[in-house]
Every structure is written in C-alpha cells, then in structure tokens.
Design an enzyme around this catalytic site. Structure first.
Site, PDB file in Angstrom:
ATOM      1  N   GLU A 296       0.822  -1.214   0.000  1.00  0.00           N
ATOM      2  CA  GLU A 296       0.000   0.000   0.000  1.00  0.00           C
ATOM      3  C   GLU A 296       0.854   1.262   0.000  1.00  0.00           C
ATOM      4  OE1 GLU A 296      -2.770  -0.679   3.283  1.00  0.00           O
ATOM      5  OE2 GLU A 296      -4.078  -1.757   1.900  1.00  0.00           O
ATOM      6  N   ASP A 369      -8.551  -8.938   3.845  1.00  0.00           N
ATOM      7  CA  ASP A 369      -8.252  -7.854   4.782  1.00  0.00           C
ATOM      8  C   ASP A 369      -9.323  -7.732   5.863  1.00  0.00           C
ATOM      9  OD1 ASP A 369      -7.068  -5.736   5.969  1.00  0.00           O
ATOM     10  OD2 ASP A 369      -7.536  -4.275   4.420  1.00  0.00           O
ATOM     11  N   GLU A 397     -12.678  -1.899  11.623  1.00  0.00           N
ATOM     12  CA  GLU A 397     -12.579  -1.240  10.320  1.00  0.00           C
ATOM     13  C   GLU A 397     -13.682  -1.670   9.363  1.00  0.00           C
ATOM     14  OE1 GLU A 397      -8.815  -1.822   8.399  1.00  0.00           O
ATOM     15  OE2 GLU A 397      -9.478  -0.915   6.529  1.00  0.00           O
TER      16      GLU A 397
HETATM   17  C1  GCV Z   1      -2.413   0.226   8.404  1.00  0.00           C
HETATM   18  C2  GCV Z   1      -5.988  -2.066   5.314  1.00  0.00           C
HETATM   19  C3  GCV Z   1      -6.401  -0.806   5.986  1.00  0.00           C
HETATM   20  C4  GCV Z   1      -5.231   0.141   6.178  1.00  0.00           C
HETATM   21  C5  GCV Z   1      -4.128  -0.584   6.949  1.00  0.00           C
HETATM   22  C6  GCV Z   1      -3.768  -1.828   6.154  1.00  0.00           C
HETATM   23  C7  GCV Z   1      -2.688  -2.652   6.825  1.00  0.00           C
HETATM   24  O1  GCV Z   1      -5.661  -1.817   3.991  1.00  0.00           O
HETATM   25  O2  GCV Z   1      -7.402  -0.193   5.237  1.00  0.00           O
HETATM   26  O3  GCV Z   1      -5.704   1.247   6.874  1.00  0.00           O
HETATM   27  O4  GCV Z   1      -3.028   0.255   7.140  1.00  0.00           O
HETATM   28  O5  GCV Z   1      -4.896  -2.637   5.997  1.00  0.00           O
HETATM   29  O6  GCV Z   1      -3.048  -3.592   7.499  1.00  0.00           O
HETATM   30  O7  GCV Z   1      -1.522  -2.365   6.655  1.00  0.00           O
END
Ligand code: GCV
Length: 703
Positions: A296, A369, A397
């Site tokens: 990411e 995720d 989340e």
């Molecule tokens: C810390 C998902 C979440 C992100 C998070 C990522 C991760 O993509 O949306 O906010 O970032 O997981 O676990 O690294």
C-alpha cells in the site's frame, strides 16, 4: 500504616453505601466494586486478609499493589501489605521461584493453598503478576477462593497489541477518538492512561505493545522520540510489557541522509546497526520491530529488487546480540497481478526457510483484509520453517466502526480452530501459531488495537470485550469465546444471572448477525470506498481494481460470487487437498464460505432448500431484523445495568439498526437486477430506491 488502613476502610464503606455514580467505562473490567453478596464476601474476606510479597522487583510491587487495590475494593476491607506471611494465615502470598513450577512456562503461574494461605507462585515475577490478576478474576466472577488450585501457562510467547497510532495523535482506522499516546507531552508528562492501559493489558496477559502505526513515521527512530518511547517503556515495564516499534523502511534515507535504503548496502546495514544500539541504550528490554514493507505504497526492499527475506534478515542482523525480534508483515498485494487472495502466498511461501532465526512473519487471519468472515489465510500451514504471527483486527474497520455491537471472540476462535491439514487432520492454525506444529521456539499473536482517548477507551463499550477476548485467547487459545464473554460481562457489567443470560447470548450471536446483514454466504469487500463504512456493492472504479466491490462479488446475469476453483483464479489450490475438497465443491462448501470460492447461479438450490437469491434475501432480511433481537437482549438486562452504560449502548444499537437496514436495502436492491427476481415472500421490498441508498453512501464519503 494503621491510619492509612482505617482511612481505606472508611472509603470502602462509603463506596458501598453511597448511590453509584454513572459509570463512564474508564475502569474497563478492572472495576473492583464491592461484592454485594454478603455470604460470598465474607468467604473472600476470610481468604484475603493481607498480601505478602517480597516486593523486590517493580513487577512484584505492581502485582501486590493491584491485588491490594482490587481486593480492598471487592471485599470492602483494608488489605494490608506484608513482607512475608510469618505466622499470619488467611492471606495471599506472592512467590517467585522454580520450586514446584517445573511444568510452567516462564510466564505461567500456579495458585494453591499452603498453611491456610493462598500462594501465587511462578518462575518469574511476570508470572506472579498474571496469577494475581487471575486471582482477582476469581473474585470478580464470583468463583470460590477457598482451596483454590489453578495452573496456567501462556501457549503463545509474544502476545502483542499493535497500535496503529500516528505521531500527530490520530489513529489509522481508529474509531475511539485519538491516540492514547501524547507525544508532544512526553517524556516529561506521563498520562495516567498509560499505566491504566498497561494494567488492563497485563490483566489479560498481553506482554508487548507496538506503539505506532505500521504505516510508520521515521520520527520514532530519532534520539528525540526514542527518549519519549523510553518513557512509555518505563511505564509499561512493571506490568510485564515490552515496547516494540513499527519502522519506516526508508529511514536511512530520511534520517541518515543516505542515498539508498537497499538492505544489501553496507552503509544501510551500518545505519540500522547503529540505530539498534541507540534504541537498546535507552530501552534495554526493547521488544523489536514490526515492518510493513512494499505494501500500500510503503517503501521496502523490493524497491531495490531485494526479497522480503533479504529485508527482514538485514534488520535481524542489525539487532545483533540484542534480544529483539523482527515481525515482518505478509500483507502485500500488487496491482494487476491476479487474484489478490493469492498474492501474499505467492510472494512469501517460496521464502520459507530463508528467514533469519530472529524473524517472524506476521499474517492476517484471512487472505484479503479483516473482512467480517474470511477463510483462514493459506500461508498458515504452508511455511513450516518460519514462525508465523497471527494478526487479528480489534478495531472494527470493516465491522461497522464503533456503532455496531460485534463481539469478536467467535471470529478469532474460528481462525484459530481452522484446520490447515498441513500435517494431517488437527493441524489447526492455533498449532501453527503457537509453534507446536513445527516446533518453533518463537511464537506470536497480534491484535490491532481498538483503544483510543475516548473516556471508555473503545467508543462502543462492547469493544472492550474484543480487547479482553484477544488477550485471553492469545494466552490460551483453547478457551471458549462464550466463557470469555461471560467472564468479561461479569467483570464489566453485572454478575446477576438473569441479566448475564441475555448479555452473553447477545455477545455470542452478534458477529454472525453482523455477517448476515452485511456479507452473507461469503460475500466480501463490498463496503464503502476508502472509509470502509456502509455498503457500496456497486463500486466499480477505484484507485485499483482490487479496491472495488465488483472485483470481489462478480455479480452477473448468471449468478454471484468469485470462482476461485480451477475454472477461476484457482486460489483454492493454495490449500491442502482436504481443504480443497471441502471448499471446492459448491454442494459441500459450507454456506459461510460459498461465495468466497464459487460463482453460484441465482436459481441454484442450496443446502437450506432455498435458491441462492432467496437465501441471500433471507439472510439480509433476518440479519437486519436480528438487530432488534440484540436490542431486546440489552433491554432485558437493563435492571442490572448502570443507567449511563445502558443508555449509551441502547443508542448505539439504534444506529446499528438503522445501518443494518441500509446494508440490507443497498445489497438486495443492487443485486436484484442481476437476479431478475422479486424479493421473496414473506419479505417486503425496501420502501426506498437504490438511488436513495446510494445517495446516503455519497454523503458519508463527502469531505
Ligand atoms: C495500516 C488495510 C487498511 C489500512 C491498513 C492496512 C494494513 O488496507 O485499510 O488502513 O493500514 O490494511 O493492514 O496495513
């Protein structure tokens, strides 16, 4: 001393007679209110007249202070401290030593009667601390103390809370306000919350805290910030917790002015070795590093065509003789390289056996995720030469933020119990993670923290139960989520049996209810873009295809679901044949996972006797209706609950009800034109249009 004890007694007595003040949830499950049942209280009073402790380490002092604070509150009597029991009887004796503790792991404890006292014994002071909380739990949950015999050792060594907290005080995906760490006030001011979070962590066996976000800032590696981190470490240490840091891979460039962060570059290696020495000068028991690399947008070794193993091993070498470890996250996926489900596996599995002995690979519970339900991650059971840390997410989340009541005990347990079949049947994820399957000395489990600066820590009060359940399961994955739910409820809300029943039932059902009204039958990743809130199954364009919803649900005129069998992405082939056999045939695949692995015809009849379309609608409608059932359970417990707590959760349940209907309407209205069928009887079609629910989503996404 006498005067202090008398004062304490008066305060306890006052606490017992004054009308209760509104409970703001700050005390979590460490409430220590006086036991109301007089007979039981007398029994406890007779068994806990004093706490005898050598008090010769900070951890032992913390344990004896906690015991005295807890017991004096619960028993309504002063509980004095003694150095040694001498001839006194009817008290609690803390003891560190190996005698009789051969069966225990270093942090394990035993509680047993001796000379009319109760001894809490462990090879280490940390074990005594855990035993002290176990004894308090006995009283808090109203179990007998007389003749008590308990023996317990953690099954997993590193039981870590992962904060996703940023230096500016925000929290990634934090739904309980801002960060608990006040970086601008540190190291001079130590917020009392640090101590209270450490007490709470210790009470459930958590022994380490990664204090910053995996999307890491380089700040923490500067001398200025290391001083602050050291101050936090100093608060956590007496509670048996080590501090860990998430690291920003490009720190040698950002902080060291180097032209590269290539792990094979000698200057880069030297930079990290120096950084490690500086850390250990300030924090001698520093736990180690957590790394999110090449994921990411975060930098990482792949920027220099190096593998994750080369990156992780360089950090491990930099740690040198220092006792820390490297936890390297496997949460990676590249745009445009096939089914996202497979990418972490494809990148990490071939690296098995290539990692340094100080490296653990940290794997999310599922392949995508933190969805409301995921099949277990295929890396579990596929990397026998590498210790794997199981990462679960406590912050909600994808589970409705802090307005939806979702107890995660069953979710965490589901993955722990999943059978990888790596070494025949019974090769559960739990056995992979605790190291017993492949004989690893290192083991770990991490929970992404759901705590923040909200007065009650988690926003939704029931979020506390998720923090609690994580710690308890990381300590002992054989515990049942139901038993944990009952423990938490007794300690946090009420011990009255008539109220316990509906409350525990509510917790137990809450996660499956959430799944039913959001992503039934194995649907996944159909939530609102970017904020991950509310439904958005129509999302077809985003930063990358695997951030859309249509990528995952694949609805068309024929059916619904992602074909991950050999006729599709073949992600199923990543699992052992036994798992493939179970999930590979739509007729035998459990309905919970159906659309994870199959594109199923709308008129296909399922094991319930209904067609896919009918079953889908049934689950959305009954799921949304079940929120009313949750409300009823909460209402049934009302007489036993603190009024402020009652009102707070009742209001959140109303929001949940509204949002459950939003999910239901959005999804059935969106999928209906593909299925080309009416909403089946007895359900009434939504009163609003798809355009109306879409507008709601748009509003929530406006800046
Ligand atoms: C810390 C998902 C979440 C992100 C998070 C990522 C991760 O993509 O949306 O906010 O970032 O997981 O676990 O690294």
């Amino acid at each position: 001393m006498l005067l202090r004890n008398v004062l304490l007694l008066v305060l306890c007595a006052l606490g017992a007679i004054l009308p209760g003040r509104a409970d703001d949830g700050y005390r979590l499950w460490l409430k220590y209110d006086r036991v109301a049942e007089a007979g039981l209280r007398q029994q406890y009073q007779a068994a806990a007249r004093f706490v005898a402790s050598p008090d010769n380490t900070p951890v032992l002092r913390a344990a004896s202070a906690e015991l005295r604070q807890g017991l004096s509150g619960l028993l309504g009597q002063a509980v004095p401290a003694l150095g040694a029991p001498g001839t006194h009887t009817g008290g609690i004796v803390l003891r560190v030593g190996t005698a009789g503790n051969g069966q225990l792991r270093p942090e394990g404890y035993r509680i047993f009667p001796e000379n009319n006292n109760l001894v809490i014994s462990s090879p280490t002071d940390r074990g005594v601390l855990y035993g002290s909380f176990a004894l308090l739990r006995q009283v808090q949950t109203r179990q007998p103390l007389a003749g008590l015999r308990l023996s317990s050792s953690p099954r997993i060594d590193r039981r870590l809370l992962n904060h996703w907290d940023n230096p500016n005080g925000t929290v990634e995906r934090g739904y309980a306000g801002s960060s608990i760490w006040q970086w601008y006030e540190l190291p001079e001011r130590l917020d009392p919350r640090y101590t209270d979070s450490a007490r709470a962590n210790a009470s459930i066996g958590i022994n380490g805290v990664v204090i910053n976000n995996v999307n890491a800032s380089a700040r923490y590696l500067t001398p200025e910030y290391l001083g602050k981190v050291a101050a936090v470490a100093g608060v956590l240490r007496p509670y048996g917790q080590r501090v860990y840091l998430s690291v920003f891979w490009a720190a040698p460039k950002v902080l060291g002015g180097l032209p590269t962060a290539d792990p094979l570059d000698p200057q880069v290696q030297q930079w990290w070795a120096t950084a490690c020495n500086q850390i250990y000068q300030q924090i001698p028991d520093f736990g180690g590093f957590l790394v999110k690399a090449n994921s990411e947008g975060e930098p990482g070794p792949s920027d220099y065509k190096r593998s994750h193993a080369e990156g992780a091993n360089m950090l491990a070498k930099a740690l040198g003789q220092h006792p820390g470890v490297v936890m390297w996250r496997a949460f990676v996926y590249q745009a445009g390289s096939g089914d996202r489900f497979k990418q972490a596996y494809e990148e990490f599995q071939p690296l098995d056996g290539k990692f340094d002995s100080k490296v653990l690979v940290q794997v999310k519970n599922g392949p995508i995720d933190f969805q409301a339900r995921e099949p277990f991650h295929p890396l579990f059971g596929a990397m026998p030469k590498t210790p794997l840390v199981l990462e679960v997410q406590l912050t909600q989340e994808y589970l409705g933020f802090a307005t939806h009541l979702v107890y995660l005990g069953p979710l965490i347990k589901e993955v722990l119990e999943a059978d990888t079949h790596a070494q025949g049947s019974g090769s559960t994820v739990a056995k992979v993670v605790d190291g017993s399957l492949d004989h690893h000395a290192l083991s770990g489990m991490a929970g992404v923290a759901n705590i923040g600066a909200d007065r009650n820590w988690t926003g939704h009060l029931v979020g506390q139960a998720n923090w609690y359940a994580f710690g308890r399961l990381a300590w002992d994955h054989t515990l049942s989520p139901r038993a944990i739910a009952e423990e938490w409820t007794r300690m946090t809300l009420t011990t009255q049996p008539a109220a316990l029943r509906p409350l525990v039932a509510m917790l137990q059902q809450s996660r499956s209810i959430y799944v039913r009204y959001t992503t039934p039958l194995g649907l996944h990743h159909i939530m609102g873009e970017s904020i991950h809130f509310g439904p958005q199954p129509w999302l077809a364009k985003a930063g990358r295809p695997d951030w859309t919803a249509v990528y995952y649900h694949r609805a068309d005129s024929l059916g619904l679901g992602f074909d991950r069998t050999a006729t599709g992405s073949n992600a199923l082939a990543l699992y052992r044949p036994e798992v493939q056999k179970l999930w590979g045939n739509p007729a035998t695949c459990p309905l919970d996972y159906l659309l994870w692995f199959h594109h199923v015809g709308w008129n296909q009849r399922l094991s319930t006797g209904r067609t896919l379309w009918n079953e889908l609608c049934t689950r959305y409608y009954t799921g949304a209706d079940s929120v009313q059932w949750l409300q009823k359970q909460w209402a049934a417990a009302r007489p036993a609950l603190d009024p402020a707590t009652y009102a707070d959760v009742a209001a959140r349940l109303q929001t949940q009800q509204k949002e459950a209907l939003w999910w239901r309407d959005a999804c059935v209205l969106y999928f209906q034109p593909f299925a080309r069928q009416p909403i089946p009887a007895p359900f009434a079609p939504p009163a609003r249009s798809l355009a109306e629910v879409k507008e709601l989503v748009r509003i929530y996404q406006l800046k």
